[in-house]
Design a protein around this motif. Sequence first.
Motif, PDB file in Angstrom:
ATOM      1  N   SER A   1      25.649  13.366  96.989  1.00  0.00           N
ATOM      2  CA  SER A   1      26.599  13.599  95.867  1.00  0.00           C
ATOM      3  C   SER A   1      28.122  13.803  96.516  1.00  0.00           C
ATOM      4  CB  SER A   1      26.431  14.715  94.889  1.00  0.00           C
ATOM      5  OG  SER A   1      25.018  14.314  94.402  1.00  0.00           O
ATOM      6  N   LEU A   2      28.292  14.378  97.654  1.00  0.00           N
ATOM      7  CA  LEU A   2      29.521  14.587  98.268  1.00  0.00           C
ATOM      8  C   LEU A   2      29.942  13.348  99.024  1.00  0.00           C
ATOM      9  CD1 LEU A   2      29.147  18.301  99.304  1.00  0.00           C
ATOM     10  CD2 LEU A   2      30.294  17.565  97.394  1.00  0.00           C
ATOM     11  N   PHE A   3      29.082  12.978  99.771  1.00  0.00           N
ATOM     12  CA  PHE A   3      29.647  11.633 100.844  1.00  0.00           C
ATOM     13  C   PHE A   3      29.120  10.488 100.335  1.00  0.00           C
ATOM     14  CE2 PHE A   3      29.103  15.957 102.718  1.00  0.00           C
ATOM     15  CZ  PHE A   3      30.523  16.113 102.932  1.00  0.00           C
ATOM     16  N   GLY A   4      28.106  10.276  99.570  1.00  0.00           N
ATOM     17  CA  GLY A   4      27.662   8.824  99.451  1.00  0.00           C
ATOM     18  C   GLY A   4      27.865   8.002  98.140  1.00  0.00           C
ATOM     19  N   GLY A   5      28.745   8.630  97.374  1.00  0.00           N
ATOM     20  CA  GLY A   5      29.443   8.159  96.291  1.00  0.00           C
ATOM     21  C   GLY A   5      30.686   7.811  96.295  1.00  0.00           C
ATOM     22  N   ASN A   6      31.493   8.008  94.862  1.00  0.00           N
ATOM     23  CA  ASN A   6      32.767   7.286  94.949  1.00  0.00           C
ATOM     24  C   ASN A   6      33.555   8.414  94.913  1.00  0.00           C
ATOM     25  OD1 ASN A   6      32.275   8.575  92.470  1.00  0.00           O
ATOM     26  ND2 ASN A   6      33.048   6.564  91.190  1.00  0.00           N
ATOM     27  N   LEU A   7      33.440   9.603  95.479  1.00  0.00           N
ATOM     28  CA  LEU A   7      34.400  10.791  95.599  1.00  0.00           C
ATOM     29  C   LEU A   7      35.468  10.455  96.456  1.00  0.00           C
ATOM     30  CD1 LEU A   7      34.990  13.783  94.512  1.00  0.00           C
ATOM     31  CD2 LEU A   7      33.591  14.538  96.248  1.00  0.00           C
ATOM     32  N   PRO A   8      36.588  10.461  96.384  1.00  0.00           N
ATOM     33  CA  PRO A   8      37.582  10.039  97.435  1.00  0.00           C
ATOM     34  C   PRO A   8      37.761  11.245  98.594  1.00  0.00           C
ATOM     35  CG  PRO A   8      38.596   9.956  95.140  1.00  0.00           C
ATOM     36  CD  PRO A   8      37.152  10.600  95.082  1.00  0.00           C
TER      37      PRO A   8
ATOM     38  N   ALA B   1      37.145  15.559  98.335  1.00  0.00           N
ATOM     39  CA  ALA B   1      35.914  15.911  99.230  1.00  0.00           C
ATOM     40  C   ALA B   1      36.351  16.869 100.484  1.00  0.00           C
ATOM     41  CB  ALA B   1      34.927  14.679 100.080  1.00  0.00           C
ATOM     42  N   GLN B   2      37.391  16.681 101.111  1.00  0.00           N
ATOM     43  CA  GLN B   2      37.757  17.549 102.062  1.00  0.00           C
ATOM     44  C   GLN B   2      38.271  18.690 101.415  1.00  0.00           C
ATOM     45  OE1 GLN B   2      41.073  15.692 104.279  1.00  0.00           O
ATOM     46  NE2 GLN B   2      41.596  17.688 105.564  1.00  0.00           N
ATOM     47  N   GLN B   3      39.013  18.765 100.296  1.00  0.00           N
ATOM     48  CA  GLN B   3      39.712  19.975  99.690  1.00  0.00           C
ATOM     49  C   GLN B   3      38.450  20.810  98.838  1.00  0.00           C
ATOM     50  OE1 GLN B   3      42.105  17.830  96.779  1.00  0.00           O
ATOM     51  NE2 GLN B   3      43.830  18.919  97.504  1.00  0.00           N
ATOM     52  N   ILE B   4      37.411  20.284  98.491  1.00  0.00           N
ATOM     53  CA  ILE B   4      36.319  21.134  97.908  1.00  0.00           C
ATOM     54  C   ILE B   4      35.319  21.479  98.841  1.00  0.00           C
ATOM     55  CG2 ILE B   4      36.708  19.873  95.823  1.00  0.00           C
ATOM     56  CD1 ILE B   4      34.104  18.400  96.232  1.00  0.00           C
ATOM     57  N   THR B   5      35.312  20.831 100.187  1.00  0.00           N
ATOM     58  CA  THR B   5      34.260  21.140 101.076  1.00  0.00           C
ATOM     59  C   THR B   5      34.654  21.897 102.236  1.00  0.00           C
ATOM     60  OG1 THR B   5      34.408  19.287 102.364  1.00  0.00           O
ATOM     61  CG2 THR B   5      32.897  19.304 100.679  1.00  0.00           C
ATOM     62  N   LEU B   6      36.101  22.184 102.469  1.00  0.00           N
ATOM     63  CA  LEU B   6      36.821  22.811 103.404  1.00  0.00           C
ATOM     64  C   LEU B   6      36.554  22.164 104.903  1.00  0.00           C
ATOM     65  CD1 LEU B   6      36.496  26.424 102.349  1.00  0.00           C
ATOM     66  CD2 LEU B   6      38.383  24.709 101.650  1.00  0.00           C
TER      67      LEU B   6
END
Length: 208
Positions: free
Chosen positions: A176-183, A187-192
């Motif tokens: 969900s975090l890295f395999g989809g269309n999330l920019p 992803a960097q902001q919400i995962t730190l």
Amino acid sequence: MNNLLLFSTFFLLVSISHAIEVDFCVADRNLPRGPEGYACRDPATLTTDDFVYTGFRGGRTITNVPRNNVTLAFVDQFPALNGLGISMARLDFGIGGVIPVHSHRTSEVLIVSRGSIIAGFIDTNNTAYYRRLEVGDVMIFPQAMLHFQVNVGATPATAFVSLNGANPAIQFTMNSLFGGNLPADVAQQITLLSNAEIMRMKRAFGTA
């Protein structure tokens, strides 16, 4: 008080009568699926074969990186489950194999049939409940909880799961975090994680 009792009895009878309007509802997958499942096939077209699923037979060849093979018996694979609120899956693990952290819309019961695995879930207080399971052991994963399984034995392992929904869905956290269309910047902001780490993960999932 009498009115309340009468209303409760009426509501119960209505609920029961609705539940037994039809004996079963084998999915007609030629029609769109709605929020409550598929429309029913004409019972006159059904045979015993429609109520039997043989997809769990035989061995499994495992070639992927997590060293697992998941065989689903959800409504799309086994249309007779439509409307019954149940489904199953077979989990096969190579040595060191893992089913990564994921969740479902439903609760799940697991039983180990071969080998030894560590299985567990994490609740909303971030408390992990996990245990090494042997053949015959059963574990429950409550609805929507993040959970996982890892083969910690010296041989391949197999487990079967049952879920209380015909279409429980599977959401893998990493996918969900890295395999989809999330920019990548979001992803960097919400995962730190750093941008380099984010891009490495997205490359691993083929979405960089």
